[in-house]
Design a protein around this motif. Structure first.
Motif, mmCIF file in Angstrom:
data_model
loop_
_atom_site.group_PDB
_atom_site.id
_atom_site.type_symbol
_atom_site.label_atom_id
_atom_site.label_comp_id
_atom_site.label_asym_id
_atom_site.label_seq_id
_atom_site.Cartn_x
_atom_site.Cartn_y
_atom_site.Cartn_z
ATOM 1 N N LYS A 12 0.832 -1.206 0.000
ATOM 2 C CA LYS A 12 0.000 0.000 0.000
ATOM 3 C C LYS A 12 0.868 1.259 0.000
ATOM 4 O O LYS A 12 0.518 2.255 -0.617
ATOM 5 C CB LYS A 12 -0.944 -0.005 1.194
ATOM 6 N N ASN A 13 1.985 1.188 0.709
ATOM 7 C CA ASN A 13 2.882 2.349 0.749
ATOM 8 C C ASN A 13 3.485 2.632 -0.627
ATOM 9 O O ASN A 13 3.672 3.777 -0.993
ATOM 10 C CB ASN A 13 3.986 2.135 1.783
ATOM 11 N N ARG A 14 3.776 1.599 -1.391
ATOM 12 C CA ARG A 14 4.323 1.793 -2.732
ATOM 13 C C ARG A 14 3.315 2.498 -3.632
ATOM 14 O O ARG A 14 3.678 3.353 -4.437
ATOM 15 C CB ARG A 14 4.711 0.451 -3.363
ATOM 16 N N ILE A 15 2.068 2.116 -3.511
ATOM 17 C CA ILE A 15 1.012 2.752 -4.312
ATOM 18 C C ILE A 15 0.879 4.218 -3.934
ATOM 19 O O ILE A 15 0.795 5.089 -4.795
ATOM 20 C CB ILE A 15 -0.328 2.001 -4.144
ATOM 21 N N LYS A 16 0.904 4.495 -2.634
ATOM 22 C CA LYS A 16 0.806 5.878 -2.172
ATOM 23 C C LYS A 16 1.984 6.712 -2.680
ATOM 24 O O LYS A 16 1.820 7.833 -3.132
ATOM 25 C CB LYS A 16 0.737 5.938 -0.649
ATOM 26 N N VAL A 17 3.175 6.151 -2.617
ATOM 27 C CA VAL A 17 4.367 6.856 -3.085
ATOM 28 C C VAL A 17 4.286 7.082 -4.591
ATOM 29 O O VAL A 17 4.622 8.159 -5.096
ATOM 30 C CB VAL A 17 5.648 6.091 -2.701
ATOM 31 N N ALA A 18 3.818 6.099 -5.333
ATOM 32 C CA ALA A 18 3.693 6.227 -6.780
ATOM 33 C C ALA A 18 2.677 7.314 -7.138
ATOM 34 O O ALA A 18 2.916 8.145 -8.020
ATOM 35 C CB ALA A 18 3.279 4.904 -7.410
ATOM 36 N N LEU A 19 1.538 7.325 -6.455
ATOM 37 C CA LEU A 19 0.523 8.347 -6.701
ATOM 38 C C LEU A 19 1.041 9.736 -6.356
ATOM 39 O O LEU A 19 0.824 10.697 -7.100
ATOM 40 C CB LEU A 19 -0.753 8.045 -5.913
ATOM 41 N N LEU A 20 1.739 9.849 -5.249
ATOM 42 C CA LEU A 20 2.318 11.127 -4.851
ATOM 43 C C LEU A 20 3.336 11.597 -5.887
ATOM 44 O O LEU A 20 3.366 12.765 -6.271
ATOM 45 C CB LEU A 20 2.966 11.014 -3.465
ATOM 46 N N GLY A 21 4.145 10.682 -6.374
ATOM 47 C CA GLY A 21 5.126 11.019 -7.398
ATOM 48 C C GLY A 21 4.472 11.510 -8.680
ATOM 49 O O GLY A 21 4.915 12.486 -9.295
ATOM 50 N N MET A 22 3.382 10.857 -9.085
ATOM 51 C CA MET A 22 2.665 11.287 -10.294
ATOM 52 C C MET A 22 2.058 12.670 -10.112
ATOM 53 O O MET A 22 2.090 13.502 -11.020
ATOM 54 C CB MET A 22 1.597 10.259 -10.666
ATOM 55 N N MET A 23 1.505 12.931 -8.935
ATOM 56 C CA MET A 23 0.915 14.246 -8.664
ATOM 57 C C MET A 23 1.979 15.333 -8.699
ATOM 58 O O MET A 23 1.785 16.390 -9.288
ATOM 59 C CB MET A 23 0.198 14.242 -7.309
ATOM 60 N N LEU A 24 3.115 15.072 -8.100
ATOM 61 C CA LEU A 24 4.198 16.051 -8.098
ATOM 62 C C LEU A 24 4.739 16.274 -9.508
ATOM 63 O O LEU A 24 5.059 17.397 -9.892
ATOM 64 C CB LEU A 24 5.312 15.609 -7.155
ATOM 65 N N ALA A 25 4.845 15.208 -10.287
ATOM 66 C CA ALA A 25 5.333 15.337 -11.659
ATOM 67 C C ALA A 25 4.369 16.175 -12.493
ATOM 68 O O ALA A 25 4.783 17.040 -13.262
ATOM 69 C CB ALA A 25 5.510 13.954 -12.277
ATOM 70 N N ALA A 26 3.078 15.942 -12.340
ATOM 71 C CA ALA A 26 2.081 16.709 -13.097
ATOM 72 C C ALA A 26 2.116 18.183 -12.701
ATOM 73 O O ALA A 26 2.041 19.076 -13.552
ATOM 74 C CB ALA A 26 0.687 16.128 -12.876
ATOM 75 N N THR A 27 2.238 18.465 -11.431
ATOM 76 C CA THR A 27 2.309 19.848 -10.952
ATOM 77 C C THR A 27 3.574 20.520 -11.456
ATOM 78 O O THR A 27 3.549 21.665 -11.888
ATOM 79 C CB THR A 27 2.262 19.890 -9.414
ATOM 80 N N GLY A 28 4.678 19.806 -11.432
ATOM 81 C CA GLY A 28 5.937 20.361 -11.917
ATOM 82 C C GLY A 28 5.875 20.701 -13.396
ATOM 83 O O GLY A 28 6.388 21.720 -13.843
ATOM 84 N N CYS A 29 5.226 19.867 -14.204
ATOM 85 C CA CYS A 29 5.096 20.131 -15.639
ATOM 86 C C CYS A 29 4.273 21.382 -15.877
ATOM 87 O O CYS A 29 4.598 22.193 -16.735
ATOM 88 C CB CYS A 29 4.440 18.949 -16.342
#
Length: 83
Positions: free
Chosen positions: A2-19
């Motif tokens: 579950k922690n991996r999924i949370k980290v992956a989702l957080l990473g995607m959100m940060l990447a989208a915001t950064g773009c």
């Protein structure tokens, strides 16, 4: 797991915001919306002015245009398809 999924989702959100910030900085590009009642394509004196309406719409450079009282083959507009 579950922690991996949370980290992956957080990473995607940060990447989208950064773009978004890379493309536009902190400013959000404006969305121009025009709402225009064309009164069946006639001016206050009842004279046809559909060409002037079209010119005004073009001049605004609106992204979205919402027109009201646009006639299609009605008597009041002389059976013209204003669309």
């Amino acid at each position: 797991m579950k922690n991996r999924i949370k980290v992956a989702l957080l990473g995607m959100m940060l990447a989208a915001t950064g773009c978004k910030q890379f493309l536009y900085g902190n400013a959000v590009p404006p969305l121009r919306v025009l709402v225009f009642n064309i009164h069946a394509g006639k001016d206050a004196h009842g004279v046809d002015n559909i060409e002037r309406v079209a010119a005004v719409v073009r001049e605004t450079n609106a992204d979205i245009v919402l027109l009201q009282e646009v006639d299609k083959f009605t008597t009041r507009s002389g059976k013209v398809d204003q669309v």
